[in-house]
Each structure stands twice: as C-alpha cells, then as structure tokens.
Design a protein around this motif. Structure first.
Motif, PDB file in Angstrom:
ATOM      1  N   ALA A  75      88.787  81.973  48.407  1.00 54.80           N
ATOM      2  CA  ALA A  75      87.581  82.593  48.974  1.00 54.80           C
ATOM      3  C   ALA A  75      86.983  83.589  47.989  1.00 54.80           C
ATOM      4  N   ILE A  76      87.825  84.401  47.370  1.00 58.00           N
ATOM      5  CA  ILE A  76      87.361  85.390  46.380  1.00 58.00           C
ATOM      6  C   ILE A  76      86.699  84.683  45.201  1.00 58.00           C
ATOM      7  N   ASN A  77      87.360  83.647  44.685  1.00 64.25           N
ATOM      8  CA  ASN A  77      86.828  82.938  43.517  1.00 64.25           C
ATOM      9  C   ASN A  77      85.498  82.259  43.812  1.00 64.25           C
ATOM     10  N   SER A  78      85.377  81.660  44.985  1.00 63.92           N
ATOM     11  CA  SER A  78      84.125  80.954  45.284  1.00 63.92           C
ATOM     12  C   SER A  78      82.969  81.927  45.530  1.00 63.92           C
ATOM     13  N   PHE A  79      83.237  83.042  46.190  1.00 66.29           N
ATOM     14  CA  PHE A  79      82.158  83.984  46.501  1.00 66.29           C
ATOM     15  C   PHE A  79      81.746  84.810  45.283  1.00 66.29           C
ATOM     16  N   PHE A  80      82.711  85.215  44.463  1.00 68.06           N
ATOM     17  CA  PHE A  80      82.429  86.127  43.357  1.00 68.06           C
ATOM     18  C   PHE A  80      82.464  85.455  41.989  1.00 68.06           C
ATOM     19  N   SER A  81      82.288  84.155  41.920  1.00 67.88           N
ATOM     20  CA  SER A  81      82.355  83.471  40.628  1.00 67.88           C
ATOM     21  C   SER A  81      81.281  83.974  39.656  1.00 67.88           C
ATOM     22  N   ASP A  82      80.080  84.252  40.168  1.00 66.50           N
ATOM     23  CA  ASP A  82      79.010  84.753  39.291  1.00 66.50           C
ATOM     24  C   ASP A  82      79.336  86.144  38.751  1.00 66.50           C
ATOM     25  N   GLN A  83      79.821  87.031  39.626  1.00 68.38           N
ATOM     26  CA  GLN A  83      80.145  88.386  39.193  1.00 68.38           C
ATOM     27  C   GLN A  83      81.293  88.388  38.181  1.00 68.38           C
ATOM     28  N   ILE A  84      82.286  87.524  38.392  1.00 72.16           N
ATOM     29  CA  ILE A  84      83.406  87.460  37.455  1.00 72.16           C
ATOM     30  C   ILE A  84      82.914  86.961  36.099  1.00 72.16           C
ATOM     31  N   GLY A  85      82.046  85.953  36.110  1.00 74.87           N
ATOM     32  CA  GLY A  85      81.489  85.428  34.864  1.00 74.87           C
ATOM     33  C   GLY A  85      80.627  86.445  34.133  1.00 74.87           C
ATOM     34  N   GLU A  86      79.911  87.291  34.889  1.00 75.25           N
ATOM     35  CA  GLU A  86      79.055  88.321  34.290  1.00 75.25           C
ATOM     36  C   GLU A  86      79.791  89.622  34.033  1.00 75.25           C
ATOM     37  N   LEU A  87      81.078  89.678  34.407  1.00 75.29           N
ATOM     38  CA  LEU A  87      81.927  90.873  34.245  1.00 75.29           C
ATOM     39  C   LEU A  87      81.363  92.070  35.012  1.00 75.29           C
ATOM     40  N   LYS A  88      80.855  91.824  36.217  1.00 71.39           N
ATOM     41  CA  LYS A  88      80.288  92.880  37.054  1.00 71.39           C
ATOM     42  C   LYS A  88      81.160  93.063  38.293  1.00 71.39           C
ATOM     43  N   VAL A  89      81.612  94.280  38.509  1.00 75.56           N
ATOM     44  CA  VAL A  89      82.428  94.588  39.679  1.00 75.56           C
ATOM     45  C   VAL A  89      81.510  94.704  40.891  1.00 75.56           C
ATOM     46  N   PRO A  90      81.860  94.043  41.999  1.00 72.57           N
ATOM     47  CA  PRO A  90      80.991  94.088  43.182  1.00 72.57           C
ATOM     48  C   PRO A  90      81.070  95.439  43.887  1.00 72.57           C
ATOM     49  N   GLY A  91      80.032  95.734  44.649  1.00 72.11           N
ATOM     50  CA  GLY A  91      79.993  96.957  45.439  1.00 72.11           C
ATOM     51  C   GLY A  91      80.500  96.711  46.848  1.00 72.11           C
ATOM     52  N   LYS A  92      80.418  97.742  47.653  1.00 72.59           N
ATOM     53  CA  LYS A  92      80.908  97.668  49.024  1.00 72.59           C
ATOM     54  C   LYS A  92      80.167  96.606  49.828  1.00 72.59           C
ATOM     55  N   GLN A  93      78.850  96.557  49.710  1.00 76.09           N
ATOM     56  CA  GLN A  93      78.064  95.610  50.503  1.00 76.09           C
ATOM     57  C   GLN A  93      78.412  94.165  50.158  1.00 76.09           C
ATOM     58  N   GLN A  94      78.612  93.872  48.876  1.00 72.88           N
ATOM     59  CA  GLN A  94      78.975  92.520  48.473  1.00 72.88           C
ATOM     60  C   GLN A  94      80.358  92.147  48.998  1.00 72.88           C
ATOM     61  N   CYS A  95      81.281  93.091  48.975  1.00 72.43           N
ATOM     62  CA  CYS A  95      82.630  92.837  49.488  1.00 72.43           C
ATOM     63  C   CYS A  95      82.598  92.615  50.999  1.00 72.43           C
ATOM     64  N   GLU A  96      81.786  93.406  51.692  1.00 69.65           N
ATOM     65  CA  GLU A  96      81.640  93.228  53.141  1.00 69.65           C
ATOM     66  C   GLU A  96      81.010  91.868  53.447  1.00 69.65           C
ATOM     67  N   ALA A  97      80.061  91.423  52.625  1.00 70.47           N
ATOM     68  CA  ALA A  97      79.432  90.116  52.827  1.00 70.47           C
ATOM     69  C   ALA A  97      80.445  88.993  52.630  1.00 70.47           C
ATOM     70  N   ALA A  98      81.311  89.134  51.641  1.00 68.91           N
ATOM     71  CA  ALA A  98      82.358  88.136  51.413  1.00 68.91           C
ATOM     72  C   ALA A  98      83.323  88.097  52.587  1.00 68.91           C
ATOM     73  N   LYS A  99      83.657  89.276  53.085  1.00 67.76           N
ATOM     74  CA  LYS A  99      84.565  89.354  54.232  1.00 67.76           C
ATOM     75  C   LYS A  99      83.937  88.722  55.470  1.00 67.76           C
ATOM     76  N   ALA A 100      82.623  88.879  55.646  1.00 70.50           N
ATOM     77  CA  ALA A 100      81.932  88.273  56.779  1.00 70.50           C
ATOM     78  C   ALA A 100      81.851  86.746  56.626  1.00 70.50           C
ATOM     79  N   LYS A 101      81.595  86.275  55.422  1.00 65.41           N
ATOM     80  CA  LYS A 101      81.471  84.835  55.193  1.00 65.41           C
ATOM     81  C   LYS A 101      82.809  84.128  55.330  1.00 65.41           C
ATOM     82  N   PHE A 102      83.860  84.739  54.811  1.00 63.34           N
ATOM     83  CA  PHE A 102      85.201  84.159  54.872  1.00 63.34           C
ATOM     84  C   PHE A 102      86.070  85.012  55.789  1.00 63.34           C
TER      85      PHE A 102
END
Length: 72
Positions: A17-44
């Motif tokens: 779930a982490i890899n599929s949701f944050f693949s773009d951020q990992i590729g861009e080397l950008k750490v997600p913020g609280k809102q993005q993490c909450e969105a991932a938690k809501a989706k998965f």
C-alpha cells in the motif's frame, strides 16, 4: 537487526500500500506531509488500520534514504 520495544514490523500488505500510493514521492525523494499520509490511510484503510500518519511518514522517509544510498 535491532527492533525497539513495542515496534511492529511492516507486513507485505502494508508495504504494498505504501509503495503504490507514494511511488511518485519516493522517486522524487520528497517526504510526504501529514495530509498525504492521512489520504493514504483513508485509501488503504484496511491495510494501514494499525498505523498512524507519523509511522507512515517515517516508513516513506526510510524508503527514500534507502533509494538515495542505492543510487550512490
């Protein structure tokens, strides 16, 4: 490997779930913020139900650090 007391290893379902949701951020080397993490938690919701947004953020951060080290 040292695991701190109370730490729970990440399951393959959680990591997928982490890899599929944050693949773009990992590729861009950008750490997600609280809102993005909450969105991932809501989706998965089922996969990430036992994790808070900070643990998700640190998991992505650690993946970015590993990605950087492998690139060097």
């Amino acid at each position: 490997m040292v695991v701190r007391k109370g730490a729970r290893p990440w399951s393959s379902e959680e990591l997928a779930a982490i890899n599929s949701f944050f693949s773009d951020q990992i590729g861009e080397l950008k750490v997600p913020g609280k809102q993005q993490c909450e969105a991932a938690k809501a989706k998965f919701a089922e996969a990430l139900k036992g994790r808070d947004w900070r643990s998700i953020k640190f998991c992505v951060y650690n993946k970015i650090q590993t990605h950087r080290k492998q690139g060097e």
